[in-house]
Write an enzyme that holds these catalytic residues in place. Structure first.
Site, PDB file in Angstrom:
ATOM      1  N   GLU A   1     161.903  22.954  36.208  1.00  0.00           N
ATOM      2  CA  GLU A   1     162.067  22.846  34.822  1.00  0.00           C
ATOM      3  C   GLU A   1     161.961  24.625  34.084  1.00  0.00           C
ATOM      4  O   GLU A   1     162.697  24.631  33.284  1.00  0.00           O
ATOM      5  CB  GLU A   1     160.723  22.238  34.509  1.00  0.00           C
ATOM      6  CG  GLU A   1     160.361  20.873  34.639  1.00  0.00           C
ATOM      7  CD  GLU A   1     160.483  20.348  35.854  1.00  0.00           C
ATOM      8  OE1 GLU A   1     159.981  21.365  36.713  1.00  0.00           O
ATOM      9  OE2 GLU A   1     160.432  19.117  36.056  1.00  0.00           O
TER      10      GLU A   1
ATOM     11  N   HIS B   1     152.138  11.637  33.194  1.00  0.00           N
ATOM     12  CA  HIS B   1     153.205  10.924  32.727  1.00  0.00           C
ATOM     13  C   HIS B   1     152.576  10.624  31.128  1.00  0.00           C
ATOM     14  O   HIS B   1     153.491   9.570  30.751  1.00  0.00           O
ATOM     15  CB  HIS B   1     153.664   9.698  33.361  1.00  0.00           C
ATOM     16  CG  HIS B   1     154.317  10.143  34.619  1.00  0.00           C
ATOM     17  ND1 HIS B   1     153.717  10.287  35.768  1.00  0.00           N
ATOM     18  CD2 HIS B   1     155.540  10.488  35.000  1.00  0.00           C
ATOM     19  CE1 HIS B   1     154.647  10.782  36.724  1.00  0.00           C
ATOM     20  NE2 HIS B   1     155.757  10.701  36.244  1.00  0.00           N
TER      21      HIS B   1
END
Lengths: 326, 421
Positions: free
Chosen positions: B143, B213
């Site tokens: 990322e 999540h």
């Protein structure tokens, strides 16, 4: 090359003096001792090639189209500064130079992105993403290596190994101090960063390698900084004065080039001395011009945050009356 | 002993497997059943039948603030008559927006983990085939690298549309986004900028996402002047706001509420259009209380409003009959940074009451900033303290997720308490 190395050293020495005179505030990382890397690099690349580096950025900024008064002005926080006094030491950019970057290692993946754009535009140019031996242990450096090799980007990852990541020697921070071997499938070469003939030749080779489409390359320059990591580091607590003295007297890049020049009879000692003097005069003049430049306007505190016309209706200062309305 | 290296690899592999499973399941379901499959976690009450969604062509074309970006400069005859719409959910609308961006802007590229084969939420389905793998490509699981790479690309004047697979994974990229992207223009004195960068990322709860999540990290970016943060609530909003974000000359973090990818469906104009950044939208006008939210909770708020007017039998004793005719103004903030102070203040000055709803935890959440600003600007107009309905100040525990999120009943309770203060 001799003139430029001399001028760069004079500029950094001037910055040193200005810092000690409390005219430069904040952080200031000098590249005295590492001149052969910046000057050698610039001599072997074209104006179309791109460079991005970390916080030891002053020589690159000048050589890549900036000016000494622009750099000194930025350090002093004046309008004449290359970022209009808003950045300071680590934040100096030119059209072909994507800046000093203050976050250790952060410029390396940014360099991969720049190289991708060059490849996308099908330009026969290279990106030089520079970092130090300290930054080489950052995770994102390896992320950038992987992407660059995966997509065969025209990117040369240049590790300026000055043997100390801040105050920790390379041996104490890195399991592998042969930085040119740390690219996994990316090949690497090592060169003497204290010899400008070596740096220039290595950069020339690396540039040709990536432009030929062979993918990225690691290039390690073994070099040495005479000063501390930054102005607040005397640089003598983690290494001996004798070590610094020995490097200065035996490895100095400027004296090294001077020896070559004299041996080869290219110029006489008097001529070189004249160059030294001119370099000093150039820097002194630039320092005076920079000092004469006014501090940034209060208005400019609020500019360049968002693109003009798309900013929020207002931004806050500290007090109610300091709210700035666009 | 497990080395940290292999541990990290296992972690990455797990993430990968769960992502793959989701895609595979989705594909199988789509092929094997005739009916529309239910979204993961089931339909939230309210979304399927929401009156806030524009399910007719007429309503879609009347979307407030819509601005057409036709190649012909927008012939007046096309202002209404010549427009077509198509039924889309949020992921299809997002895909549509990226397709238009790629088509009209040669420098635009889309990249992220798994995007070349469609992405875990299918937002990039078919884009690689349509525009080529050199423009729509997969990245490694890195990322920070993705963000840095996008910043470099944008600094070269390209349009970089990056995807971070889940907003929960944006934290490794936090340094690049806050220190590099947000400050690039400022610290180079305006010489360079990364305005071409847009980072898309799925956010908010999905009902069973758990710790990594279901988070809503928009508040962490609120102090990063130089960035914009946008969260759409529906397909039309997603398309219009994403196109605005991609073209905005500032770096934008575009957070897509993941539960809405499949469950929110609208008729979406197929033409190129934009919706304004930095503007809230008043969806339901009212005069007694301002209810401010963004993303998924928009629909919980709608449910709460209908419960207030017609409380179900179990709740009726707790809803005083005098309050059932209260006129509640429902506002979707849409852009979190910079937020639309003007619209919110105008509303609160009229209603004298404000309830803010967001999924992220309360402490130093976006609601804290808004509440502080509102009480300063409208101190003497307020009839009740500004109330925040938020997630708890805990991690999002898997089994606690439904309990964690601000649901319609908690919103209703806050409305009742604020009205009777």
């Amino acid at each position: 090359m001799y003139r430029e190395m001399n001028t760069m050293r004079r500029m950094e020495q001037a910055a040193d003096a200005l810092y000690k005179a409390k005219l430069i505030r904040g952080f200031c990382h000098l590249a005295i001792g590492q001149e052969a890397v910046a000057v050698g690099l610039e001599h072997s690349i074209t104006k179309e090639d791109l460079v991005i580096t970390a916080y030891r950025c002053h020589p690159f900024a000048v050589l890549r189209g900036g000016s000494i008064k622009g750099v000194i002005g930025e350090l002093l926080g004046r309008q004449i500064g290359m970022s209009h006094g808003k950045g300071g030491s680590m934040h100096i950019f030119t059209h072909r130079f994507f800046g000093g970057n203050g976050i250790v290692g952060a410029q390396v993946p940014v360099g991969a992105g720049i190289a991708f754009a060059q490849k996308y535009l099908e330009k026969p140019t290279a990106t030089f993403a520079m970092y130090g031996d300290g930054a080489s242990n950052q995770g994102q450096v390896f992320e950038a290596f992987n992407m660059a090799k995966l997509w065969n980007l025209p990117c040369v990852f240049v590790c300026e190994n000055n043997k100390y990541g801040m105050g920790t020697s390379a041996e104490r921070s890195s399991s592998n101090t042969e930085y040119y071997t740390r690219g996994d499938k990316i090949p690497g070469i090592q060169a003497n960063g204290m010899d400008i003939i070596a740096t220039a030749q290595a950069v020339k080779y690396a540039r040709e390698w990536v432009i030929a489409g062979k993918g990225p390359l690691l290039l390690e320059f073994v070099t040495y900084r005479y000063g501390g990591h930054s102005m607040s580091d005397p640089g003598t607590t983690y290494r001996t004065r004798e070590e610094i003295q020995r490097m200065r007297s035996t490895q100095d890049p400027i004296r090294g080039l001077q020896r070559y020049i004299e041996e080869w009879g290219v110029a006489t000692e008097e001529e070189l001395k004249k160059i030294d003097k001119e370099a000093k005069a150039t820097v002194d003049k630039a320092v005076e011009e920079a000092k004469a430049s006014p501090e940034p306007l209060l208005e400019d505190l609020w500019t360049d945050i968002y693109y003009k016309g798309t900013e929020p209706p207002f931004m806050r200062g500290r007090e109610r009356e300091e709210i700035h309305h666009y | 002993m497990i080395s940290p290296h292999s541990l990290a690899a296992t972690h990455a592999a797990k993430r990968r497997i769960s992502a793959h499973t989701r895609v595979l399941c989705g594909a199988r379901r789509a092929e094997s059943t005739k009916a529309e499959p239910p979204p993961a976690g089931g339909h939230l009450p309210g979304i399927a039948t929401s009156k806030l969604l524009r399910t007719t062509r007429d309503a879609a074309l009347r979307t407030p603030g819509i601005s057409w970006k036709d190649d012909d400069g927008g012939a007046p005859t096309r202002e209404f008559g010549g427009r077509e719409t198509r039924k889309m959910n949020v992921y299809q609308a997002v895909r549509d927006a990226m397709s238009i961006a790629l088509m009209k802007d040669e420098t635009a590229v889309v990249f992220g983990e798994d995007v070349a084969f469609g992405g875990v939420f299918r937002c990039t389905m078919g884009l690689a085939e349509e525009f080529g793998r050199e423009r729509v490509f997969n990245t490694p699981l890195s990322e920070q690298g993705i963000a840095g790479f996008g910043i470099g690309l944008a600094a070269m004047g390209h349009t970089a549309i990056a995807e971070i697979q889940f907003a929960d994974y944006i934290f490794p990229a936090f340094d690049q986004l806050v220190n590099e992207a947000a400050k690039y223009r400022y610290r180079s004195g305006g010489q360079f900028n990364v305005g071409g960068l847009t980072v898309r990322t799925p956010t908010m709860s999905v009902g069973h996402g758990g710790l990594y999540h279901s988070q809503s990290p928009e508040g962490f970016f609120m102090g990063a002047a130089g960035l914009k943060v946008v969260i759409p609530r529906s397909p039309i909003q997603a398309k219009g706001l994403l196109l605005s974000s991609i073209r905005d000359p500032n770096p934008v973090i575009f957070m897509e509420p993941k539960i809405l990818y499949r469950s929110a469906i609208e008729q979406v104009p197929i033409d190129d259009f934009e919706l304004p950044l930095g503007r809230a939208e008043t969806m339901v006008p009212g005069s007694d209380l301002t209810l401010l939210t963004w993303g998924t909770p928009v629909y919980h708020c709608e449910t709460a409003l209908s419960m207030l007017a017609n409380p179900p039998a179990q709740l009726a004793p707790h809803v005083p009959s005098a309050l059932r005719t209260a006129k509640i103004e429902l506002i979707d903030l849409r852009t979190i940074l910079p937020w639309d102070v003007e619209t919110v203040m105008e509303s609160v000055h009229r209603t004298g009451r404000l309830v803010i709803v967001h999924e992220a935890s309360r402490t130093a959440g976006v609601g804290a900033e808004i509440a502080a600003e509102v009480q300063k600007k409208a101190f003497l107009k307020l009839n009740a303290p500004v109330r925040r309905v938020t997630g708890w100040d805990t991690p999002v525990g898997l089994q606690y997720e439904k309990f964690y999120m601000p649901d319609a009943v908690r919103i209703l309770d806050s409305i009742v308490e604020t009205l009777t203060y």
